[in-house]
Design an enzyme around this catalytic site. Sequence first.
Site, PDB file in Angstrom:
ATOM      1  N   HIS A  83      -4.461  -6.774   4.096  1.00  0.00           N
ATOM      2  CA  HIS A  83      -4.906  -5.780   3.099  1.00  0.00           C
ATOM      3  C   HIS A  83      -4.329  -6.092   1.727  1.00  0.00           C
ATOM      4  O   HIS A  83      -3.157  -6.460   1.608  1.00  0.00           O
ATOM      5  CB  HIS A  83      -4.633  -4.339   3.541  1.00  0.00           C
ATOM      6  CG  HIS A  83      -3.200  -3.914   3.652  1.00  0.00           C
ATOM      7  ND1 HIS A  83      -2.501  -3.379   2.592  1.00  0.00           N
ATOM      8  CD2 HIS A  83      -2.337  -3.906   4.695  1.00  0.00           C
ATOM      9  CE1 HIS A  83      -1.275  -3.047   2.985  1.00  0.00           C
ATOM     10  NE2 HIS A  83      -1.141  -3.372   4.262  1.00  0.00           N
ATOM     11  N   ASP A 134      -4.581  -3.884  -0.898  1.00  0.00           N
ATOM     12  CA  ASP A 134      -4.123  -2.680  -1.607  1.00  0.00           C
ATOM     13  C   ASP A 134      -2.634  -2.497  -1.334  1.00  0.00           C
ATOM     14  O   ASP A 134      -2.097  -3.021  -0.355  1.00  0.00           O
ATOM     15  CB  ASP A 134      -4.909  -1.436  -1.169  1.00  0.00           C
ATOM     16  CG  ASP A 134      -4.778  -1.135   0.330  1.00  0.00           C
ATOM     17  OD1 ASP A 134      -4.827  -2.087   1.132  1.00  0.00           O
ATOM     18  OD2 ASP A 134      -4.614   0.045   0.691  1.00  0.00           O
ATOM     19  N   GLU A 138      -6.240  -0.025   3.198  1.00  0.00           N
ATOM     20  CA  GLU A 138      -5.389   0.229   4.375  1.00  0.00           C
ATOM     21  C   GLU A 138      -4.434   1.383   4.114  1.00  0.00           C
ATOM     22  O   GLU A 138      -4.221   2.232   4.969  1.00  0.00           O
ATOM     23  CB  GLU A 138      -4.601  -1.049   4.731  1.00  0.00           C
ATOM     24  CG  GLU A 138      -3.913  -0.984   6.094  1.00  0.00           C
ATOM     25  CD  GLU A 138      -2.566  -0.291   6.092  1.00  0.00           C
ATOM     26  OE1 GLU A 138      -2.095   0.087   7.169  1.00  0.00           O
ATOM     27  OE2 GLU A 138      -1.971  -0.112   5.014  1.00  0.00           O
ATOM     28  N   GLU A 139      -3.865   1.400   2.909  1.00  0.00           N
ATOM     29  CA  GLU A 139      -2.838   2.407   2.611  1.00  0.00           C
ATOM     30  C   GLU A 139      -3.419   3.808   2.433  1.00  0.00           C
ATOM     31  O   GLU A 139      -2.663   4.772   2.285  1.00  0.00           O
ATOM     32  CB  GLU A 139      -2.054   2.012   1.346  1.00  0.00           C
ATOM     33  CG  GLU A 139      -1.340   0.659   1.426  1.00  0.00           C
ATOM     34  CD  GLU A 139      -0.104   0.655   2.328  1.00  0.00           C
ATOM     35  OE1 GLU A 139       0.147   1.671   3.010  1.00  0.00           O
ATOM     36  OE2 GLU A 139       0.595  -0.373   2.341  1.00  0.00           O
ATOM     37  N   ASP A 155       1.219  -7.992   9.085  1.00  0.00           N
ATOM     38  CA  ASP A 155       1.479  -6.807   8.266  1.00  0.00           C
ATOM     39  C   ASP A 155       2.596  -5.987   8.902  1.00  0.00           C
ATOM     40  O   ASP A 155       2.654  -4.780   8.749  1.00  0.00           O
ATOM     41  CB  ASP A 155       0.176  -5.989   8.157  1.00  0.00           C
ATOM     42  CG  ASP A 155       0.263  -4.884   7.121  1.00  0.00           C
ATOM     43  OD1 ASP A 155       1.086  -4.991   6.192  1.00  0.00           O
ATOM     44  OD2 ASP A 155      -0.497  -3.902   7.246  1.00  0.00           O
ATOM     45  N   HIS A 194       3.555  37.206 -13.435  1.00  0.00           N
ATOM     46  CA  HIS A 194       4.913  37.404 -13.963  1.00  0.00           C
ATOM     47  C   HIS A 194       5.811  37.846 -12.797  1.00  0.00           C
ATOM     48  O   HIS A 194       5.527  38.844 -12.139  1.00  0.00           O
ATOM     49  CB  HIS A 194       4.867  38.479 -15.057  1.00  0.00           C
ATOM     50  CG  HIS A 194       6.155  38.628 -15.797  1.00  0.00           C
ATOM     51  ND1 HIS A 194       7.309  39.074 -15.207  1.00  0.00           N
ATOM     52  CD2 HIS A 194       6.458  38.417 -17.102  1.00  0.00           C
ATOM     53  CE1 HIS A 194       8.279  39.129 -16.105  1.00  0.00           C
ATOM     54  NE2 HIS A 194       7.779  38.728 -17.277  1.00  0.00           N
ATOM     55  N   THR A 235       9.350  32.068 -15.284  1.00  0.00           N
ATOM     56  CA  THR A 235       9.372  33.108 -14.266  1.00  0.00           C
ATOM     57  C   THR A 235       7.957  33.448 -13.841  1.00  0.00           C
ATOM     58  O   THR A 235       7.268  34.236 -14.478  1.00  0.00           O
ATOM     59  CB  THR A 235      10.091  34.358 -14.798  1.00  0.00           C
ATOM     60  OG1 THR A 235       9.616  34.628 -16.125  1.00  0.00           O
ATOM     61  CG2 THR A 235      11.599  34.117 -14.849  1.00  0.00           C
ATOM     62  N   ARG A 256       2.612  11.356  13.084  1.00  0.00           N
ATOM     63  CA  ARG A 256       2.428  10.047  13.736  1.00  0.00           C
ATOM     64  C   ARG A 256       2.107  10.313  15.196  1.00  0.00           C
ATOM     65  O   ARG A 256       2.717  11.184  15.819  1.00  0.00           O
ATOM     66  CB  ARG A 256       3.701   9.206  13.630  1.00  0.00           C
ATOM     67  CG  ARG A 256       4.124   8.885  12.216  1.00  0.00           C
ATOM     68  CD  ARG A 256       3.332   7.739  11.593  1.00  0.00           C
ATOM     69  NE  ARG A 256       3.607   7.662  10.166  1.00  0.00           N
ATOM     70  CZ  ARG A 256       3.188   6.684   9.373  1.00  0.00           C
ATOM     71  NH1 ARG A 256       2.458   5.688   9.854  1.00  0.00           N
ATOM     72  NH2 ARG A 256       3.467   6.698   8.093  1.00  0.00           N
ATOM     73  N   HIS A 258       6.973   0.216   0.588  1.00  0.00           N
ATOM     74  CA  HIS A 258       6.576   1.512   0.014  1.00  0.00           C
ATOM     75  C   HIS A 258       7.640   2.062  -0.938  1.00  0.00           C
ATOM     76  O   HIS A 258       7.494   3.168  -1.431  1.00  0.00           O
ATOM     77  CB  HIS A 258       6.297   2.571   1.101  1.00  0.00           C
ATOM     78  CG  HIS A 258       5.107   2.253   1.947  1.00  0.00           C
ATOM     79  ND1 HIS A 258       4.471   3.211   2.717  1.00  0.00           N
ATOM     80  CD2 HIS A 258       4.410   1.106   2.132  1.00  0.00           C
ATOM     81  CE1 HIS A 258       3.460   2.652   3.363  1.00  0.00           C
ATOM     82  NE2 HIS A 258       3.397   1.373   3.025  1.00  0.00           N
TER      83      HIS A 258
HETATM   84  N1  BES Z   1       2.128  -2.481   7.000  1.00  0.00           N
HETATM   85  C1  BES Z   1       2.260  -1.070   7.078  1.00  0.00           C
HETATM   86  C2  BES Z   1       2.523  -0.563   8.479  1.00  0.00           C
HETATM   87  C3  BES Z   1       3.763  -1.129   9.113  1.00  0.00           C
HETATM   88  C4  BES Z   1       4.963  -1.108   8.439  1.00  0.00           C
HETATM   89  C5  BES Z   1       3.712  -1.674  10.361  1.00  0.00           C
HETATM   90  C6  BES Z   1       6.089  -1.646   9.017  1.00  0.00           C
HETATM   91  C7  BES Z   1       4.831  -2.196  10.935  1.00  0.00           C
HETATM   92  C8  BES Z   1       6.031  -2.202  10.258  1.00  0.00           C
HETATM   93  C9  BES Z   1       1.005  -0.447   6.533  1.00  0.00           C
HETATM   94  O1  BES Z   1       0.607  -1.013   5.300  1.00  0.00           O
HETATM   95  C10 BES Z   1       1.248   1.003   6.235  1.00  0.00           C
HETATM   96  O2  BES Z   1       2.114   1.305   5.473  1.00  0.00           O
HETATM   97  N2  BES Z   1       0.430   1.856   6.796  1.00  0.00           N
HETATM   98  C11 BES Z   1       0.434   3.226   6.489  1.00  0.00           C
HETATM   99  C12 BES Z   1      -0.850   3.713   7.059  1.00  0.00           C
HETATM  100  C13 BES Z   1      -1.477   4.883   6.573  1.00  0.00           C
HETATM  101  C14 BES Z   1      -1.337   5.289   5.182  1.00  0.00           C
HETATM  102  C15 BES Z   1      -2.822   5.117   7.162  1.00  0.00           C
HETATM  103  C16 BES Z   1       1.591   3.937   7.128  1.00  0.00           C
HETATM  104  O3  BES Z   1       2.059   3.526   8.194  1.00  0.00           O
HETATM  105  O4  BES Z   1       2.050   4.915   6.538  1.00  0.00           O
HETATM  106 MN    MN Z   2       0.688  -3.040   5.350  1.00  0.00          MN
HETATM  107 MN    MN Z   3       1.968  -0.099   3.755  1.00  0.00          MN
END
Ligand code: BES
Ligand code: MN
Ligand code: MN
Length: 436
Positions: free
Chosen positions: A55, A57, A123-124, A150, A183, A286, A299, A398
Site C-alpha cells: 500500500h 498510502d 489500506e490505512e 507490511d 451558557h 463556559t 480489534r 503511525h
Molecule cells: N501495516 C499495518 C498493519 C500491521 C502493523 C501489521 C504492524 C503487522 C504489524 C497497516 O498499515 C495498518 O496500520 N493497518 C491499520 C488498518 C486499518 C486502519 C484498517 C491498523 O491496523 O490500524
Molecule cells: Mn501497512
Molecule cells: Mn499502517
Amino acid sequence: MRRTAEVLAAELARIGMEHVELIEVALPGGQTGHPLVLADWLHAPGKPTVLCYGHYDVQPPDPLDEWHTPPFEPSERDGNLYARGAVDDKGQMYMHVKALESLFAAGGGQLPLNVRVLLEGEEEVGGESIAAFLRSHPEKVEADFALVSDTEMFAPDLPTLCVGLRGMIYTEVEVRGARTDLHSGMYGGAAPNPFFALAQIIAQLKDQDGRILIPGIYDGLQAPSTDELAAWARLPFDEVHYLATEIGATSLVGEPGYSVMERTWARPTLEIHGMPGGFIGAGAKTVIPARATAKLSMRLVPPMEPMTTFARLKEYIESLTPKGVSVEVRLIHAGEAAVIGTDNPYIQAAVAALKQIWQVEPVFVRSGGSIPVVGDFERCLGIPSVMMGFGLPDDNLHAPNEKFNIRNFHLGIETLIVFFEALGAEHNAAGFGVAG
Ligand code: BES
Ligand code: MN
Ligand code: MN
C-alpha cells in the site's frame, strides 16, 4: 496520492512489468477513492503465480513538531531511513519492486515465476476500493498466493513470518444533548451534558480489568492451538523491557490470565482514539456543548464477524444511553481477521529463504494490527498470504519519526529474490500449485 500511484506505475513499467494500469474503482455512492496500481508478467508457464501486494498510502504525519526531520523528506541517520511511510508501507512495498528489478536484470528480461503486482492507496482507511475490485475482477488477480510485506520482525535479526492479523471495526459514537451550545452558568444544573453522557457510556464498555462488557462478545472465540501458544512462549520476550522501551508507561493493562502476546494477537480489544467536540481552544469558555463524539474501534479475532460485532456494540451502547441525550453509532470501516495455515508450500519456501539469508530459524507470529485485504485474498480468491515483513518493533509505525532499517531493506530484497528463485526452480519437485 495520484502522483505516487503514477510514479509506481512508471517504476513497474521501467523494470519490465507489463499491462501496467491505474484502476479507479467505482464505489457505492458514485465516488472513487485512490487508484489501484496493477501490473503483471506472466511468461513462466508451469511456474507458480505470486500476487505482490503493498500500500502506498500512509498515516497522517502529526504531531509535526515531534519529528526530528520533516516527515516527507526522507533522511538517513544511524543506518535508518526516517520518513512517514518508510516502513509502513512505501519502503516495504518498494522491496518487491527492487527484488523484481534485480531478477529481470539477472534473467535477461525473464522472471523465474509469474508475477502480478497489486498496490492500493486506501489500506490505512479500510481498503474499500481493493475489496470491491477483488470481488468484481477476481480474474485480473488470479494467483497461487499473495505476498504481503507490511508486517514486522519480532526482534532485530529474527526473521519472522506473520500468520495472523486481527480484524477491525472503526466507529464514531455521537451524543447529542441540547439543540445548541448553552451558557454553562445559566443552564448548568438543568441541561444535559453530552460529554458526561459519553463518559458514562465509555466507562461501561470495559471493566476495571479491561474485559469488554458487550454481551456475547467473547462467545465462541477460537483460542490459539496449544502448539501455537507454546511457540509464543518460546519467543524472546521480556515484559519489563517491552513496558520500558515500546510502551513507556508505568504498567501494562489488559485481561488477566492472558499473556501480552495473547492479549495483543488473539483477543478482541476496544479502544477510544479521540473525543472531538465542545471547547478545546486555549483558555476558558463556559459552555455546555450540544454534542460530543468519540472515535471508537474494536480489534476482532476469528470467528468474530465485523457486522455482527458492530450490531452488538451499537445495541449495547444504545442500551446505555443516559436520559436527556440521544446517541448515534456510525460505522466508518470494517475488515475481517485472518489466520493463515503454515502447511502450504509458499510458507515453507518463505521459511527456507528467510533461513538462508538471515542464517537463523524463522519464527511464526501473529500481529494485533489489521490489513483488511488479507482476509479478502482468502475469501474472494481462495489464496493464502505469505506475510513476510522486515520492519522492527521500534520503527514508530503511525507515530512521529517512523523509520526503516536500511540493512533490513537490503536483506529483505535479498530474501525476496531467493524466495522467488526457489519457487521458480523447485516447484515441479515440490509440487507447487499453478494458477488456472
Ligand atoms: N501495516 C499495518 C498493519 C500491521 C502493523 C501489521 C504492524 C503487522 C504489524 C497497516 O498499515 C495498518 O496500520 N493497518 C491499520 C488498518 C486499518 C486502519 C484498517 C491498523 O491496523 O490500524
Ligand atoms: Mn501497512
Ligand atoms: Mn499502517
